[in-house]
Design an enzyme around this catalytic site. Structure first.
Site, PDB file in Angstrom:
ATOM      1  CB  CYS A   1      11.769 -21.607 -18.943  1.00 61.92           C
ATOM      2  SG  CYS A   1      11.522 -23.226 -18.215  1.00 61.92           S
TER       3      CYS A   1
ATOM      4  CB  CYS B   1       9.476 -26.098 -14.461  1.00 55.54           C
ATOM      5  SG  CYS B   1      10.783 -25.283 -15.377  1.00 55.54           S
TER       6      CYS B   1
ATOM      7  NE  ARG C   1      -4.858 -11.193  19.152  1.00 57.82           N
ATOM      8  CZ  ARG C   1      -3.961 -11.560  18.263  1.00 57.82           C
ATOM      9  NH1 ARG C   1      -3.943 -10.997  17.084  1.00 57.82           N
ATOM     10  NH2 ARG C   1      -3.088 -12.502  18.530  1.00 57.82           N
TER      11      ARG C   1
ATOM     12  CB  CYS D   1       7.936 -24.646 -17.997  1.00 59.88           C
ATOM     13  SG  CYS D   1       7.979 -23.119 -17.059  1.00 59.88           S
TER      14      CYS D   1
ATOM     15  CE1 TYR E   1      -3.992   2.125   0.956  1.00 58.93           C
ATOM     16  CE2 TYR E   1      -2.305   3.398   2.079  1.00 58.93           C
ATOM     17  CZ  TYR E   1      -3.584   3.291   1.575  1.00 58.93           C
ATOM     18  OH  TYR E   1      -4.441   4.351   1.663  1.00 58.93           O
TER      19      TYR E   1
ATOM     20  CG  ASP F   1     -16.355 -18.942  26.376  1.00 60.85           C
ATOM     21  OD1 ASP F   1     -15.575 -19.563  25.633  1.00 60.85           O
ATOM     22  OD2 ASP F   1     -16.042 -17.876  26.929  1.00 60.85           O
TER      23      ASP F   1
ATOM     24  CD  GLU G   1     -14.081 -11.226  19.568  1.00 58.28           C
ATOM     25  OE1 GLU G   1     -13.178 -11.188  20.428  1.00 58.28           O
ATOM     26  OE2 GLU G   1     -13.890 -11.575  18.401  1.00 58.28           O
TER      27      GLU G   1
ATOM     28  CB  SER H   1      -3.711 -15.851  18.365  1.00 54.35           C
ATOM     29  OG  SER H   1      -4.663 -15.776  17.385  1.00 54.35           O
TER      30      SER H   1
ATOM     31  CE  LYS I   1     -12.136 -18.222  17.570  1.00 50.00           C
ATOM     32  NZ  LYS I   1     -12.392 -17.014  16.854  1.00 50.00           N
TER      33      LYS I   1
HETATM   34  S1  IVH Z   1     -10.326 -16.726  24.755  1.00 53.87           S
HETATM   35  C1  IVH Z   1      -5.521 -16.475  24.795  1.00 53.87           C
HETATM   36  N1  IVH Z   1     -12.844 -16.795  24.281  1.00 53.87           N
HETATM   37  O1  IVH Z   1     -10.992 -15.331  19.226  1.00 53.87           O
HETATM   38  C2  IVH Z   1      -6.653 -16.041  23.977  1.00 53.87           C
HETATM   39  N2  IVH Z   1     -11.470 -15.752  22.652  1.00 53.87           N
HETATM   40  O2  IVH Z   1      -9.103 -16.572  17.463  1.00 53.87           O
HETATM   41  C3  IVH Z   1      -7.882 -16.258  24.773  1.00 53.87           C
HETATM   42  N3  IVH Z   1     -12.721 -14.835  20.759  1.00 53.87           N
HETATM   43  O3  IVH Z   1      -8.364 -13.115  19.795  1.00 53.87           O
HETATM   44  C4  IVH Z   1      -9.027 -15.948  23.974  1.00 53.87           C
HETATM   45  N4  IVH Z   1     -14.713 -15.388  21.437  1.00 53.87           N
HETATM   46  O4  IVH Z   1     -10.727 -12.205  20.071  1.00 53.87           O
HETATM   47  C5  IVH Z   1     -11.667 -16.398  23.810  1.00 53.87           C
HETATM   48  N5  IVH Z   1     -15.116 -16.898  24.052  1.00 53.87           N
HETATM   49  C6  IVH Z   1     -13.955 -16.512  23.583  1.00 53.87           C
HETATM   50  C7  IVH Z   1     -13.823 -15.815  22.359  1.00 53.87           C
HETATM   51  C8  IVH Z   1     -12.562 -15.463  21.930  1.00 53.87           C
HETATM   52  C9  IVH Z   1     -14.026 -14.784  20.481  1.00 53.87           C
HETATM   53  C10 IVH Z   1     -11.669 -14.297  19.878  1.00 53.87           C
HETATM   54  C11 IVH Z   1     -10.617 -13.503  20.579  1.00 53.87           C
HETATM   55  C12 IVH Z   1      -9.311 -14.078  20.124  1.00 53.87           C
HETATM   56  C13 IVH Z   1      -9.719 -14.841  18.927  1.00 53.87           C
HETATM   57  C14 IVH Z   1      -8.772 -15.975  18.655  1.00 53.87           C
END
Ligand code: IVH
Length: 590
Positions: free
Chosen positions: A414, A429, A139, A411, A35, A116, A176, A84, A118
């Site tokens: 070339c 190739c 983040r 190829c 960019y 829980d 989140e 992550s 995601k």
């Molecule tokens: S626990 C050490 N719990 O998923 C990291 N993350 O792909 C602990 N996320 O960056 C994260 N729901 O933003 C956790 N119930 C949940 C979540 C969650 C969404 C996101 C979070 C993280 C990302 C990782």
């Protein structure tokens, strides 16, 4: 040759598109480096053109460019890194996750898992000192995020002041930010009426709404927030489990989604996953799986993390939806190591807000395995919600338009005759550095961080250097001069000297990096490390033979075969010898 004016117009269109993807949709499709280079090219061309003509500069576009380069928001360092999650969508990985934990910590009879939802939104870090919200950040790279405090102040479900007892001295609340599906639809309907840009999915809408220069716009978008954990936590009150922690956090005024479960075995985890999967459409916000976390904080600490992933948590993600489409063509791309990769081009489809139109088939044997014909109907999905993949070929729907895929004999770059690997899995190739397409990729890889790492020499400049006749083999990097570099458009005096300095720095190169930089088929970072540890010097390595290679643990038949092929090629060995003369290749035992 394109006129300068045409190039300016083209660049302005490109930049407008990238600004839109970055600022409005929050989903950039190019890296910051590329960019920035586009911006530099535009400014330069406008200067050149402006000298001779009266003309309007792209003030508006460039203002945004400035905004991006200067960062719209200032930086904010997290007290504890925002890690992550490793993710999977198969049960065996979840079993493996449990087994690894059990192997890691002996003497624990039963482990409790906190499971829980995601949530598919944006991770936000909220720093509270003595109960007051002092800063909020995205983040970012996990260590430094963008300071979005002013915008977060506009989210009503985020308390500005904690209420209740046991208020900690310092706490980083992690959760989140998201937008409800129903609010997302209303937002887009309003945008259509007002002729404004629409968001492709709720996640982008939430990101775009949070990263607004004007916090009042954030206020109008109904953003929501659920807590899933915390970072730094300094308090007198001792809390021993994740569950207890979240209950306490809830008492301070936050929302936690009610769908969570404490499980003590894999069976319960899978049941929870299936229940959430079946009911996910009833939720008014998007989720893409569940998260499984060790509940005990002591165990979490004991397990720690590897790279940027905690050992104590894993995301158990749902399969993305499969969508039907039709193959238009299959092309063949040549990669760095000469391997030919078939790419299926299909009628574009939108999967979870992203338009996809092609998928890599990895190697030619996939064509047979999938029994794929041009014009076939197929189902596609996004693996791990990102990489487009073909799930199935709908053979029953095949009609008279179907055409067998003809593999190339030569190829396209070339014109060398293509060869089959010993196991007939891939076609390649054999011309290595002599094949222009392969050579370009090899040179880019050689200079990249996977190779000897010459900072400032990316693909774009390497193409220019090849076109100017300065670069043909990796040896030529070390015969470049600042004067030669200055003849390349986009490289000024200052940058030319920086690149030359960087080239000198990269002359000291670790043996494993050097081996990796050669681009031998199947010899990537980890195999190069094994080879470096075994041979300890580059001359030992290039004088090896098949029987020695086959003795090395971790080096299989195919790898040995491809190394021998590489070192038996006179042209390759000539280049390696020249590099040995010019570089200081050293070995550090690891
Ligand atoms: S626990 C050490 N719990 O998923 C990291 N993350 O792909 C602990 N996320 O960056 C994260 N729901 O933003 C956790 N119930 C949940 C979540 C969650 C969404 C996101 C979070 C993280 C990302 C990782």
């Amino acid at each position: 040759m394109k006129s300068i004016y045409n190039k300016i117009v083209e660049l302005r269109i490109q930049l407008r598109y990238h600004n839109y993807m970055y600022y409005t949709l929050d989903s950039p499709v190019i890296s910051d480096d590329i960019y920035d280079q586009l911006c530099i090219d535009l400014i330069k061309l406008e200067k050149e053109y402006g000298k001779k003509n009266s003309f309007n500069k792209s003030k508006k576009i460039l203002k945004q460019i400035g905004g991006k380069k200067l960062h719209i928001f200032s930086e904010c360092i997290h007290k504890s890194p925002m890690l992550s999650l490793k993710s999977t969508n198969n049960i065996s990985d979840i079993k493996f996750f449990e087994q690894r934990i059990k192997n890691y910590i002996n003497n624990v009879d039963s482990i409790q898992y906190y499971c829980d939802l995601k949530i598919d939104g944006l991770a936000v870090n909220l720093l509270y000192k003595n109960g007051l919200l002092v800063s909020a950040s995205t983040r970012g790279d996990g260590y430094i995020g963008e300071d979005i405090t002013r915008n977060v102040y506009m989210i009503s479900s985020i308390p500005k002041k904690l209420v209740g007892n046991n208020i900690p001295e310092v706490i980083e609340i992690r959760g989140e930010v998201f937008i409800k599906k129903s609010d997302f639809l209303i937002l887009n309907q309003l945008s259509v009426l007002k002729n404004k840009k629409i968001f492709s999915n709720p996640r982008n809408a939430a990101a775009g709404s949070l990263r607004q220069l004007n916090p009042n716009i954030t206020k109008q978008r109904k953003l929501m927030f659920f807590v899933y954990g915390c970072g730094t936590f300094i308090s007198d009150k001792k809390i021993y489990s994740h569950n207890e922690r979240l209950i306490q956090i809830q008492q301070w005024g936050f929302s936690i989604h009610r769908d969570y479960l404490l499980c003590s075995n894999i069976k319960d985890i899978i049941e929870f996953y299936n229940k959430i999967y079946d009911n996910r459409m009833k939720l008014d916000f998007e989720i893409d799986g569940i998260v499984v976390k060790i509940d005990s904080i002591v165990l979490q600490k004991k397990l720690g993390y590897v790279e940027k992933y905690p050992r104590w948590a894993i995301a158990f993600k749902f399969f993305s939806l499969d969508i039907e489409t039709r193959i238009k063509d299959i092309s063949f791309q040549i990669g760095r190591t000469g391997i030919i990769t078939p790419v299926a081009h299909f009628i574009p489809v939108n999967i979870s807000g992203v338009t996809i139109s092609k998928a890599s088939l990895h190697n030619i044997s996939m064509i047979k395995k999938l029994n794929i014909y041009i014009n076939d109907y197929i189902t596609v999905y996004r693996a791990g919600d990102v990489i487009p993949k073909i799930r199935n070929v709908l053979v029953n729907k095949r009609d008279k338009l179907a055409q067998q895929v003809i593999l190339p004999l030569y190829c396209s770059s070339c014109h060398s005759k293509l060869l089959y690997s010993s196991n007939f899995i891939f076609l390649y190739c054999p011309s290595s550095f002599l094949c222009p397409a392969q050579n370009l990729q090899r040179l880019v890889y050689f200079a990249s961080k996977f190779g000897i790492h010459i900072k400032g020499l990316g693909k774009k400049n390497i193409i220019k250097l090849i076109n100017h006749g300065y670069l043909c083999t990796p040896v030529d990097f070390f015969t470049l001069t600042a004067e030669k570099l200055q003849t390349i458009p986009g490289i000024g005096k200052k940058l030319s000297y920086t690149i030359i300095d960087n080239i000198s720095y990269s002359k000291d190169v670790r043996l494993d990096k050097f081996i990796c930089s050669l681009g031998i088929i199947d010899v990537g970072i980890s195999i190069s490390k094994i080879l470096a540890n075994y041979y300890k010097s580059i001359t030992n390595f290039i004088n090896t033979n098949y029987s020695v290679l086959s003795e090395i643990k971790g080096i299989g038949v195919n790898i040995s075969y491809s190394i021998i092929k590489f070192i038996k090629n006179k042209n390759n060995i000539y280049i390696v010898f020249r590099l040995i003369e010019m570089l200081n290749i050293f070995f550090i035992s690891k």
